[in-house]
Design an enzyme around this catalytic site. Structure first.
Site, PDB file in Angstrom:
ATOM      1  CG  HIS A  31      -1.807   1.110   1.398  1.00 59.93           C
ATOM      2  ND1 HIS A  31      -1.658   2.057   2.382  1.00 59.93           N
ATOM      3  CD2 HIS A  31      -2.902   1.475   0.680  1.00 59.93           C
ATOM      4  CE1 HIS A  31      -2.630   2.948   2.278  1.00 59.93           C
ATOM      5  NE2 HIS A  31      -3.406   2.621   1.253  1.00 59.93           N
ATOM      6  NE  ARG A  32      -1.765   5.790   1.090  1.00 56.34           N
ATOM      7  CZ  ARG A  32      -2.302   6.666   1.920  1.00 56.34           C
ATOM      8  NH1 ARG A  32      -1.541   7.597   2.477  1.00 56.34           N
ATOM      9  NH2 ARG A  32      -3.591   6.648   2.205  1.00 56.34           N
ATOM     10  CG  HIS A  73      -3.157   8.953  -0.772  1.00 58.09           C
ATOM     11  ND1 HIS A  73      -3.866   9.891  -0.053  1.00 58.09           N
ATOM     12  CD2 HIS A  73      -3.929   7.845  -0.788  1.00 58.09           C
ATOM     13  CE1 HIS A  73      -4.997   9.359   0.368  1.00 58.09           C
ATOM     14  NE2 HIS A  73      -5.068   8.124  -0.057  1.00 58.09           N
ATOM     15  CD  GLU A 151      -7.305   4.762  -5.197  1.00 55.31           C
ATOM     16  OE1 GLU A 151      -6.529   4.277  -4.345  1.00 55.31           O
ATOM     17  OE2 GLU A 151      -8.281   5.482  -4.904  1.00 55.31           O
ATOM     18  CD  GLN A 192      -6.171   0.627  -5.989  1.00 59.03           C
ATOM     19  OE1 GLN A 192      -6.923   0.580  -5.020  1.00 59.03           O
ATOM     20  NE2 GLN A 192      -4.873   0.796  -5.852  1.00 59.03           N
TER      21      GLN A 192
HETATM   22  O1  G3P Z   1      -6.626   1.781  -2.772  1.00 59.84           O
HETATM   23  C1  G3P Z   1      -6.875   1.032  -1.633  1.00 59.84           C
HETATM   24  C2  G3P Z   1      -6.620   1.943  -0.537  1.00 59.84           C
HETATM   25  O2  G3P Z   1      -5.362   2.471  -0.812  1.00 59.84           O
HETATM   26  C3  G3P Z   1      -7.645   3.026  -0.511  1.00 59.84           C
HETATM   27  O3  G3P Z   1      -7.298   3.967   0.384  1.00 59.84           O
HETATM   28  O4  G3P Z   1      -6.874   6.321   0.657  1.00 59.84           O
HETATM   29  O5  G3P Z   1      -5.004   4.718   0.865  1.00 59.84           O
HETATM   30  O6  G3P Z   1      -5.958   5.224  -1.345  1.00 59.84           O
HETATM   31  P1  G3P Z   1      -6.235   5.106   0.120  1.00 59.84           P
HETATM   32 CA    CA Z   2      -5.029   3.727  -2.901  1.00 58.17          CA
END
Ligand code: G3P
Ligand code: CA
Length: 303
Positions: A31-32, A73, A151, A192
Site C-alpha cells: 500500500h503506497r 495519494h 488507482e 482500482q
Molecule cells: O486503494 C486502496 C486503498 O489504498 C484506498 O485507500 O486512501 O489509501 O488510497 P487510500
Molecule cells: Ca489507494
C-alpha cells in the site's frame, strides 16, 4: 472411479468458492509501497516493497498540468512534499466540510515543477533526495518483478478539468505493453478506483485488465448490488471494517466470481487483534479474502 468422485465431492465441499483468476495466489499489495518503512509513493518505498516480496505494488495516480501521470495519494502536494516552501503562492483555496484551506493541487503544477519537490524529508532526513515518481518510472522499477495496482485517484477532479484520466492510463499501459496480447505474466496489472463512473468508463473502454471498485462505506451494499457490478468490474476493494459489518460480503462477491481485496492493514490500526500478522491471517484464511493492501508487506502471512 468411485474414489475419484468422492474425492472431487470432498474438494468441492471444502474448497472456498473460487474467485476469478485475477490472483495466482493469496496476494499482498504494498500500500503506497512499503509505506510503513519509507515515504509513501517514492521509488524507495516501491524498491523496499519488492525486497519484501510484495506480489503487487500500489500506485495512487494524479495528473500534472502538462498531462503526466505521477504517483501521489492526495490530490494536492503539501502533505508529502515541500511545495509550500518552494511555491508559496501557488495554492488554491478549497472548502472541505465547511472549512476553507489552502491546497497545492498536483494538477496545477507541471512535471518539471513537481520534480523539484522533496518527497521524502517529511518521513525522515535520509529520504531527502526522494522525488514524486512518474508512473513511467514506477513501471520501469517494478515491471518483471511484481504486479502493478494503480488507482485512478479522485477522478472527479479531472472530469471537471477536462482531463481524460482513463485514456491517459490506457495509453500508459499500452506504452509499456501491460495490456492486450504479449503482456509479461510476472507483471499483472489491476486497476482500482472509488469512482463508480470511472469504473464504468473503464469497462466501456474494454480496458483489458481487471478493475477493482473501492468501497469506503457499507451503506446500501447487499447481494443484489454486488451482482449488479458483475461484468463491469472484476473485484471489490472494501475498507476492511466493511467485511465485519457485512460478514456475507465475501460470499456475495465470490458467488459472482468477483474478488475481494480489503484495505488497509497496518500497525496502529489493529482493533482487537494481537498483531498485524494475526489480523492479516484472519482476513485471508478465515474471512477468505483474495488479497489485501498492507503498509507492511514483510509481515504478509503465507501458507
Ligand atoms: O486503494 C486502496 C486503498 O489504498 C484506498 O485507500 O486512501 O489509501 O488510497 P487510500
Ligand atoms: Ca489507494
Amino acid at each position: 472411479m468411485r474414489h475419484a468422485c468422492l474425492l472431487l465431492m470432498l474438494v468441492m465441499t471444502i474448497a472456498p468458492t473460487a474467485p476469478s483468476a485475477q490472483y495466482a495466489r493469496k496476494s499482498s499489495v504494498a500500500h503506497r509501497g512499503a509505506s510503513a518503512y519509507a515515504p509513501e509513493h517514492t521509488l524507495a518505498s516501491y524498491r523496499l516493497a519488492l525486497d519484501q516480496g510484495a506480489d503487487f505494488v500500489e500506485q495512487d495516480l494524479a495528473v500534472t498540468r502538462d498531462g503526466v501521470l505521477v504517483c501521489l495519494h492526495d490530490p494536492s502536494l503539501e502533505r508529502t512534499t515541500n511545495v509550500e516552501t518552494l511555491f508559496p503562492d501557488r495554492f488554491t483555496a478549497i472548502e472541505i466540510e465547511g472549512q476553507t484551506r489552502k491546497a497545492w493541487l498536483a494538477n496545477d503544477f507541471t512535471l518539471a515543477e513537481v520534480k523539484r519537490l522533496d518527497a521524502g524529508s517529511w518521513f525522515g532526513a535520509k529520504f531527502a533526495n526522494e522525488r514524486v515518481p512518474t508512473f513511467d518510472e514506477a513501471v520501469a522499477l517494478i515491471k518483471g518483478k511484481a504486479g502493478l495496482f494503480p488507482e485512478l485517484k479522485t477522478p472527479e477532479i479531472y472530469e471537471g478539468r477536462n482531463v481524460r484520466f482513463e485514456e491517459l492510463v490506457a495509453a500508459a499501459l499500452d506504452k509499456h505493453g501491460l495490456r492486450g496480447g504479449g503482456t509479461d505474466p510476472r507483471t499483472p496489472v489491476i486497476l482500482q478506483t472509488f469512482g463508480e463512473a470511472s469504473a464504468r468508463k473503464l469497462a466501456q473502454m474494454r480496458i483489458g485488465v481487471p478493475v477493482v471498485l473501492l468501497i469506503g462505506r457499507p451503506d446500501g451494499w447487499d447481494a443484489a448490488r454486488v451482482k449488479q457490478w458483475k461484468g463491469v468490474v472484476q473485484g471489490f476493494g472494501p475498507a476492511k471494517d466493511i467485511l465485519r459489518q457485512l460478514p456475507d460480503f465475501v460470499r456475495w462477491a465470490h458467488a459472482e466470481g468477483l474478488t475481494v481485496t480489503p484495505y488497509t492493514f497496518r500497525v496502529g490500526d489493529l482493533g482487537t487483534f494481537p498483531s498485524l500478522r494475526a489480523e492479516m491471517e484472519h482476513y485471508l484464511y478465515t474471512i477468505g479474502v483474495d488479497a489485501l493492501f498492507t503498509n507492511n508487506p514483510d509481515q504478509f502471512p503465507r501458507r
